[in-house]
Motif scaffolding. Structure first.
Motif, mmCIF file in Angstrom:
data_model
loop_
_atom_site.group_PDB
_atom_site.id
_atom_site.type_symbol
_atom_site.label_atom_id
_atom_site.label_comp_id
_atom_site.label_asym_id
_atom_site.label_seq_id
_atom_site.Cartn_x
_atom_site.Cartn_y
_atom_site.Cartn_z
ATOM 1 N N UNK A 32 -13.785 -0.028 7.578
ATOM 2 C CA UNK A 32 -14.176 -1.185 8.381
ATOM 3 C C UNK A 32 -13.236 -2.361 8.156
ATOM 4 N N UNK A 33 -12.733 -2.485 6.937
ATOM 5 C CA UNK A 33 -11.779 -3.549 6.618
ATOM 6 C C UNK A 33 -10.877 -3.069 5.493
ATOM 7 N N UNK A 34 -9.570 -3.146 5.704
ATOM 8 C CA UNK A 34 -8.629 -2.814 4.635
ATOM 9 C C UNK A 34 -8.469 -4.014 3.716
ATOM 10 N N UNK A 35 -8.611 -3.781 2.439
ATOM 11 C CA UNK A 35 -8.454 -4.856 1.482
ATOM 12 C C UNK A 35 -7.010 -5.317 1.360
ATOM 13 N N UNK A 36 -6.812 -6.422 0.660
ATOM 14 C CA UNK A 36 -5.476 -6.975 0.474
ATOM 15 C C UNK A 36 -5.437 -7.737 -0.843
ATOM 16 N N UNK A 37 -4.238 -7.968 -1.329
ATOM 17 C CA UNK A 37 -4.011 -8.804 -2.499
ATOM 18 C C UNK A 37 -2.651 -9.464 -2.327
#
Length: 219
Positions: A32-37
């Motif tokens: 549903x949502x790709x994480x990021x950093x």
């Protein structure tokens, strides 16, 4: 579809994928949502965790994002014809705020957060702390994958169009995390063992802060 060049990860060749949906029978997996950093110039970083939905005989949500994701999460579930009460199981891979910020939305779901399995205020015995998988059914299981935190878990789904999919939380930050995951690990030696097991057994890995990636093996 491939989204980037091949990357060596833990001695295995991997490749980022552009797709976010992995249909299958009886279960499908959707990011549903790709994480990021993203590091910032002041030494801080902006981060959010991947949110993944598993649909089939049971409806399973793996990680809920940070509390700032509340409206996004509700809207995205609604677009799929789902409300909080339709989620059977919520898994928090670990207790960091960008992964479990919206647990309170899902008060009727079975909660699995790290090695805790609970229904309401009733906590169920399980074998996660002893290294055993907690089976939701024969196709979906929660597996201990410690290292990033002491009680980190991942979710394994078999039988998708991509093969075995592992929703890995922060066991992997992203496909090309070889220079970064150790800095974020509570126990690098333990996490290395968990990562190697994942790379040996999963066809596609959904990391905590990046695109899904495929593990390539010699036939």
């Amino acid at each position: 579809m491939e989204a980037g060049r091949e990357v060596v990860c833990g001695g295995f060749t991997t490749v980022p994928l552009s797709e976010s949906d992995f249909p299958g029978q009886p279960y499908s997996v959707s990011v549903l949502k790709s994480g990021y950093c993203r590091p910032q110039t002041d030494g801080s970083f902006r981060a959010d965790g991947t949110i993944t939905l598993i649909t089939g005989p049971r409806t399973v949500l793996v990680d809920t994002g940070g509390p700032w994701d509340r409206d996004f999460l509700l809207r995205t579930l609604r677009e799929r014809g789902l409300g909080p009460g339709d989620i059977d199981v919520v898994v928090g891979t670990h207790g960091h705020s960008d992964h479990v910020g919206n647990l309170s939305l899902f008060q009727t779901a079975l909660m699995i957060v790290g090695y805790d399995v609970s229904e309401g205020d009733v906590y169920r015995p399980n074998g996660l702390a002893a290294g055993h998988a907690h089976c939701i059914d024969e196709h979906v299981s929660v597996v201990p994958s410690p290292g990033h935190t002491g009680q980190h878990v991942s979710v394994q789904v078999t039988g998708t169009s991509a093969g075995t999919v592992l929703v890995a939380g922060d066991l992997f930050e992203c496909c090309s995390d070889e220079d970064s995951w150790r800095d974020l690990s509570m126990d690098t030696a333990v996490q290395e063992v968990s990562r190697q097991e994942a790379l040996r057994t999963a066809d596609v890995i959904i990391p905590g802060h990046g695109l899904p990636f495929r593990v390539l093996r010699n036939s």
